[in-house]
Design an enzyme around this catalytic site. Structure first.
Site, PDB file in Angstrom:
ATOM      1  N   LYS A  37       0.830  -1.210   0.000  1.00 61.47           N
ATOM      2  CA  LYS A  37       0.000   0.000   0.000  1.00 61.47           C
ATOM      3  C   LYS A  37       0.862   1.256   0.000  1.00 61.47           C
ATOM      4  CE  LYS A  37      -4.266  -1.888   1.776  1.00 61.47           C
ATOM      5  NZ  LYS A  37      -5.037  -2.238   2.959  1.00 61.47           N
ATOM      6  N   LYS A  85      -4.926 -11.667  -6.656  1.00 59.29           N
ATOM      7  CA  LYS A  85      -5.961 -11.948  -5.658  1.00 59.29           C
ATOM      8  C   LYS A  85      -7.214 -11.122  -5.947  1.00 59.29           C
ATOM      9  CE  LYS A  85      -5.925  -9.875  -1.728  1.00 59.29           C
ATOM     10  NZ  LYS A  85      -5.619  -9.272  -0.436  1.00 59.29           N
ATOM     11  N   LYS A 125     -11.077  -5.621  -3.903  1.00 61.25           N
ATOM     12  CA  LYS A 125     -11.816  -4.408  -4.280  1.00 61.25           C
ATOM     13  C   LYS A 125     -10.857  -3.378  -4.903  1.00 61.25           C
ATOM     14  CE  LYS A 125     -15.344  -1.631  -4.307  1.00 61.25           C
ATOM     15  NZ  LYS A 125     -16.438  -1.839  -5.231  1.00 61.25           N
TER      16      LYS A 125
END
Ligand code: TYM
Length: 325
Positions: free
Chosen positions: A112, A192, A195
């Site tokens: 991230k 994977k 969202k």
């Protein structure tokens, strides 16, 4: 009796990845473990810029989807994290004991952080809050997908560190409970289902919308023509059959693939039937809850009060042992 705890971010929709990897297991575990705690982790969802009205709506929608998926508020304790602000108090305490290096090594943080220009401390400290979520209920079993394994390891380290200083055996070392569907891939078969990658199949999408996503989905890349035999073991569609189709259908699908009896589109049609059989009742329950939103609010109010009482009891002991009261 082991205490179950798990959490999910209110990040929009419940998709078949987090349903198969976690929430479906929550539903199964509530039968054998009354008082299992399931939390919509809204404090975890504010580590970037966000709109308060959207967060409030998504938190409600996620709770509604979890109930529609089968979590029963009479068996399990379903609540929103911010209804129990003691989570953040325990997180602060754990922050004072967590080596920075351990946080910097977390793969989710590294992934991230690499996508952001300015990195906020909350993103780094996220797994410390996650440890507090679990340990404040002294939970020892955590049903999650594979991507949470590293965070769970940090939770165990945290419990061990606190216990060594303030009371051996006080916090359990929480174990990860994985399902066979511990890592559902997106329909591109590359990464994977997530969202943030925009490759999800929503739990409440219509059969038609799901079919439009399944139809072009990637299969065994070596199978170029319908007459080529396929290998189900490397096919993402076959891995979804394992999650959605009855066992005898799975065996039939594998035989038809290996013998090139079916083309990939035939195989996908059978999968679509299995998906529809599982998701149609969930969609129905979501519609009923949409007609009666008070049922969602009531479940969260009751769950929040039950969770808070448990968390306050733990915090009373923690403060006492740490010389804070
Ligand atoms: P979150 O919201 O990203 O995901 C919720 C749960 O779904 C699982 N999951 C998957 N499983 C299989 N395949 C996939 N493609 C897939 N995508 C998601 C996740 O592993 C997770 O179990 N940090 C957590 C939330 C959290 C938490 C906690 C979990 C906060 N505190 C305490 C357990 C205990 C998260 O972001 O999950």
């Amino acid at each position: 009796m082991p205490q179950i705890f798990s959490g999910i971010q209110p990040s929009g929709e419940l998709h078949i990845g987090n349903y198969l990897g976690a929430v479906k297991n929550w539903v199964a575990l509530q039968e054998t473990h009354p008082g299992a705690l399931y939390c919509v982790v809204n404090y975890h969802a504010i580590t970037g810029v966000y709109d308060p009205a959207v967060l409030r709506q998504r938190t409600f929608d996620m709770a509604r989807s979890i109930l529609a998926a089968g979590v029963d508020p009479d068996r399990a304790i379903l609540f929103v994290q911010s209804a129990v602000p003691e989570h953040t108090e325990l997180a602060w305490i754990f922050n004072t004991m967590t080596p920075l290096g351990e946080l910097e090594r977390q793969t989710q943080y590294k992934d991230k952080a690499a996508r952001q220009e300015s990195i906020l401390a909350g993103l780094l400290n996220y797994p410390v809050l996650q440890a507090a979520d679990i340990l404040i209920y002294r939970a020892d079993r955590v049903p999650v997908g594979e991507d949470q394994a590293q965070h769970l390891e940090l939770s165990r380290d945290t419990a061990r560190r606190w216990n060594a200083r303030f009371g051996e055996g006080f916090f359990p070392e929480p174990q990860t409970l994985l399902t066979p569907a511990r890592r559902i891939m997106g329909l591109d078969g590359q990464s994977k289902m997530s969202k943030s990658l925009g490759n999800t199949v929503g739990l409440l999408e219509s059969d038609e919308a799901i079919w439009q996503k399944l139809r072009p989905a990637v299969t065994d890349p070596a199978r170029q023509r319908k007459t080529d035999p396929g290998n189900p073991d490397v096919c993402n569609i076959y891995s979804l059959h394992k999650a959605f189709s009855p066992v005898d259908t799975q065996a039939h699908v594998a035989t038809q693939c290996r013998s090139a009896g079916w083309g990939c589109i035939d195989c996908k049609k059978v999968l679509a039937d299995g998906v529809s059989a599982e998701l149609t009742p969930i969609r129905r329950r979501a519609e009923l809850l949409d007609a009666e939103p008070a049922r969602v609010h009531d479940a969260l109010a009751t769950g929040g009060a039950r969770a808070r009482a448990l968390a306050q009891a733990t915090m009373g002991e923690v403060r006492e042992r740490m010389g804070l009261s």
